[in-house]
Design an enzyme around this catalytic site. Structure first.
Site, PDB file in Angstrom:
ATOM      1  N   LYS A  50       7.221  -9.552  -9.182  1.00 23.30           N
ATOM      2  CA  LYS A  50       7.060 -10.946  -8.758  1.00 23.30           C
ATOM      3  C   LYS A  50       5.922 -11.023  -7.752  1.00 23.30           C
ATOM      4  CE  LYS A  50       9.169 -14.993  -9.225  1.00 23.30           C
ATOM      5  NZ  LYS A  50       9.834 -15.541 -10.417  1.00 23.30           N
ATOM      6  N   GLY A  88      20.129 -31.537 -12.350  1.00 19.40           N
ATOM      7  CA  GLY A  88      18.678 -31.336 -12.338  1.00 19.40           C
ATOM      8  C   GLY A  88      18.075 -31.754 -13.669  1.00 19.40           C
ATOM      9  N   GLY A 130      14.695 -31.713 -14.435  1.00 18.02           N
ATOM     10  CA  GLY A 130      13.287 -31.311 -14.384  1.00 18.02           C
ATOM     11  C   GLY A 130      12.833 -30.784 -15.727  1.00 18.02           C
ATOM     12  N   VAL A 158      13.277 -27.907 -17.268  1.00 14.50           N
ATOM     13  CA  VAL A 158      14.300 -27.287 -18.114  1.00 14.50           C
ATOM     14  C   VAL A 158      15.484 -28.237 -18.317  1.00 14.50           C
ATOM     15  CG1 VAL A 158      15.822 -25.323 -18.424  1.00 14.50           C
ATOM     16  CG2 VAL A 158      13.631 -24.993 -17.302  1.00 14.50           C
TER      17      VAL A 158
END
Ligand code: NAD
Length: 366
Positions: free
Chosen positions: A85, A185, A187, A189
């Site tokens: 990451k 949520g 958003g 996805v």
């Protein structure tokens, strides 16, 4: 947690990582950390997160934790990829620049392919294109540029595929039609998940802190709910698609669902919350298994030309992986979050036993 607490936490995680690189180029305004957690299965794939961290310790803790999570996600998904990451310290709304992403690209390039970058929270395909001017080791470029594009539609498709396996396991049925789902949520996805569910005939309740994300979904047939109460909606599936740590002591007893299956990373505050779900008879679809559609999609662009239909079929295999997790949980008498960890760890251990030199696949030939 205090700063000292964070540092202790980071140091504990530090020892698990193969390599951590501090990237500092003041002229470009770049302060970033690249963490390579484990390359046993292949190059360490993980996105570039840009965020305004309260302290450098917070950024270090985050990158170490996220890189480790990528190792588990990529292993459980059966990909020939390890985990890594990047975090870029800065405000993605005001501090992005070409200089910054090019400087980061040079750091990624300096790792010679041990780390494969991608987009993540705070970065976009446009940023990835700038990084790509300095390195080949970047994924998720637009499809027309030979990449696999925005991963979120495939993540959404994987979540819905996984939901089918989870409701079957929980005895809700084998079809999404009529199944009640509460999605937290709306958003990239979550919005996709809601659209797929409505198309399959599910009864969907959705919340977001921004009404303009919910309104178009209500127009398609979803019901809106208050963001602070979505987890307590009576439903078959509670689907966290916003933030992490939504299953915590204050919320876990309020859930009125039979299954937890959503896209958000790190949904459980800690392992104890997985135990609490298990004790309540709520089936948890481990987050890093069900939300792997994005990395599986990236896997489809590596070493071959990207094909969206083939990618979709690969993503649908998330349902099989979840079935294996559920079977393992039953066989071992453990909650599903532990079974998923074991499957991921065993794949890495088997690869390590077959080739005990962790860097052998990464050395130049000759
Ligand atoms: P996004 O930023 O597009 O969407 C998140 C949405 O959640 C936003 O609309 C935001 O307003 C909303 N939100 C924030 N707090 C909320 C709250 N308290 N209640 C209700 N809604 C709230 O992000 P995304 O790409 O859709 O990702 C969603 C989650 O899935 C994240 O946890 C992300 O890490 C995870 N994830 C995403 C992908 C991917 O391919 N994008 C892959 C794996 C995991």
């Amino acid at each position: 947690m205090t700063g000292a607490g964070y540092t202790r936490g980071a140091l504990r995680l530090f020892h698990e990582h193969e390599q951590v690189v501090i990237c500092h180029e003041p002229e470009a305004g770049l302060r970033a950390i690249i963490a390579v957690h484990d390359t046993t299965l292949g190059p360490a794939l993980g996105g570039i997160r840009m965020w305004t961290y309260a302290s450098d310790e917070d950024a270090l803790t985050d990158v170490l934790r996220l890189a480790r999570g990528m190792t588990y996600k990529n292993s459980a998904a059966g990909l020939p990829l390890g985990g890594g990451k990047t975090v870029v310290i800065g405000d993605p709304r005001t501090q992005k620049s070409e200089l910054l992403f090019r400087a980061l690209g040079r750091f990624v390039e300096s790792l010679g392919g041990r780390y494969l970058a991608a987009e993540d929270v705070g970065t976009s395909t446009a940023d990835a294109e700038i990084v790509a001017r300095e390195t080949r080791h970047i994924t998720g470029l637009p499809v027309e540029k030979g990449g696999s594009g925005d991963p979120s539609p495939m993540t959404a498709w994987g979540v819905v595929s996984g939901m089918r396996a989870a409701i079957e396991e929980a005895g809700v049925g084998d079809r999404l039609e009529g199944v009640r789902v509460a999605v937290q949520g709306a958003g990239h996805v979550g919005g996709g998940v809601v659209r797929h569910l409505l198309a399959a005939g599910a009864r969907v309740t959705v919340s977001d802190i921004y009404a303009d994300r919910v309104d178009p979904l209500v127009a398609l047939g979803a019901q809106a709910a208050d963001p602070v109460a979505i987890h307590a909606v009576e439903c078959d599936i509670y689907s966290p698609c916003a933030l992490g740590a939504v299953i915590r002591p204050e919320t876990v007893e309020q859930l009125r669902c039979r299954v937890v299956a959503g896209a958000a990373n790190n949904q459980l505050l800690d392992g104890g919350m997985g135990d609490a779900l298990h004790a309540r008879g709520i089936l948890y679809a481990p987050d890093f298994v069900i939300n792997a559609g994005g990395v599986i999609n990236i896997g489809e662009e590596l070493g071959q030309a990207y094909d969206a239909d083939r990618a979709r079929r690969s993503v649908e295999r998330i349902a099989d992986t979840l079935r294996a997790v559920f079977a393992r949980a039953k066989a071992d008498g453990v909650p599903t979050h532990i079974a998923a960890d074991r499957l991921a760890e065993e794949r890495i251990a088997a690869a390590r036993a077959a080739d005990p030199d962790p860097l052998s696949g990464l050395r130049p030939a000759g």
